[in-house]
Design a protein around this motif. Structure first.
Motif, mmCIF file in Angstrom:
data_model
loop_
_atom_site.group_PDB
_atom_site.id
_atom_site.type_symbol
_atom_site.label_atom_id
_atom_site.label_comp_id
_atom_site.label_asym_id
_atom_site.label_seq_id
_atom_site.Cartn_x
_atom_site.Cartn_y
_atom_site.Cartn_z
ATOM 1 N N ASN A 100 1.046 -0.634 -0.085
ATOM 2 C CA ASN A 100 0.455 -0.292 -0.374
ATOM 3 C C ASN A 100 0.854 1.030 0.282
ATOM 4 O O ASN A 100 2.048 1.224 0.203
ATOM 5 N N LYS A 101 0.719 2.148 -0.125
ATOM 6 C CA LYS A 101 0.939 3.414 -1.032
ATOM 7 C C LYS A 101 0.565 4.004 0.662
ATOM 8 O O LYS A 101 -0.273 4.276 1.112
ATOM 9 N N TYR A 140 -4.624 -1.255 4.266
ATOM 10 C CA TYR A 140 -5.876 -0.841 4.103
ATOM 11 C C TYR A 140 -5.979 -2.417 3.665
ATOM 12 O O TYR A 140 -7.160 -2.716 3.893
ATOM 13 N N PHE A 141 -5.649 -3.259 3.159
ATOM 14 C CA PHE A 141 -6.102 -4.141 2.252
ATOM 15 C C PHE A 141 -4.762 -5.552 3.023
ATOM 16 O O PHE A 141 -3.989 -5.187 3.052
ATOM 17 N N ALA A 142 -5.426 -6.737 3.269
ATOM 18 C CA ALA A 142 -4.701 -7.496 3.090
ATOM 19 C C ALA A 142 -5.131 -9.162 2.494
ATOM 20 O O ALA A 142 -6.068 -9.117 2.010
ATOM 21 N N LEU A 143 -4.563 -10.303 2.025
ATOM 22 C CA LEU A 143 -4.526 -10.980 1.987
ATOM 23 C C LEU A 143 -4.706 -12.271 3.008
ATOM 24 O O LEU A 143 -4.365 -12.511 3.695
ATOM 25 N N HIS A 144 -6.347 -13.154 3.077
ATOM 26 C CA HIS A 144 -6.610 -14.071 3.621
ATOM 27 C C HIS A 144 -6.282 -15.014 3.692
ATOM 28 O O HIS A 144 -5.958 -15.573 2.068
ATOM 29 N N CYS A 180 -3.613 -0.206 -4.338
ATOM 30 C CA CYS A 180 -2.408 -1.068 -3.607
ATOM 31 C C CYS A 180 -1.725 -1.708 -4.793
ATOM 32 O O CYS A 180 -2.736 -1.528 -5.467
ATOM 33 N N GLU A 181 -0.865 -2.279 -4.465
ATOM 34 C CA GLU A 181 -0.176 -2.894 -5.651
ATOM 35 C C GLU A 181 0.211 -4.919 -4.704
ATOM 36 O O GLU A 181 0.224 -5.085 -4.056
ATOM 37 N N LEU A 182 0.088 -5.626 -5.871
ATOM 38 C CA LEU A 182 0.030 -6.783 -5.440
ATOM 39 C C LEU A 182 1.659 -7.203 -5.639
ATOM 40 O O LEU A 182 1.840 -6.894 -7.339
#
Length: 67
Positions: free
Chosen positions: A21-22, A27-31, A59-61
């Protein structure tokens, strides 16, 4: 995410898949059990984007190793 990348769940960690995330807040996650992209915490649109009509969180993966 696992399905979109064509990976099985154990391969997510083998390939070092992570969310970048910048900014300071994650804010995001991988379950871990499903490979789904999920929100890591409550997102307050009014706080983040109070002066703009269109609110976008990017966001970047990151995938390490060969695919």
């Amino acid at each position: 995410v696992a399905k979109d990348l064509g990976l099985q769940l154990p391969e997510l960690s083998d390939h070092g898949v992570r969310i970048l995330n910048k900014g300071r807040t994650q804010y995001f996650a991988l379950h871990g059990n499903t490979g789904h992209l999920v929100t890591a915490e409550r997102i307050d649109r009014e706080q983040l984007c109070r002066l703009v009509e269109k609110c976008v969180l990017r966001c970047e993966l990151i995938v390490e190793g060969e695919m």
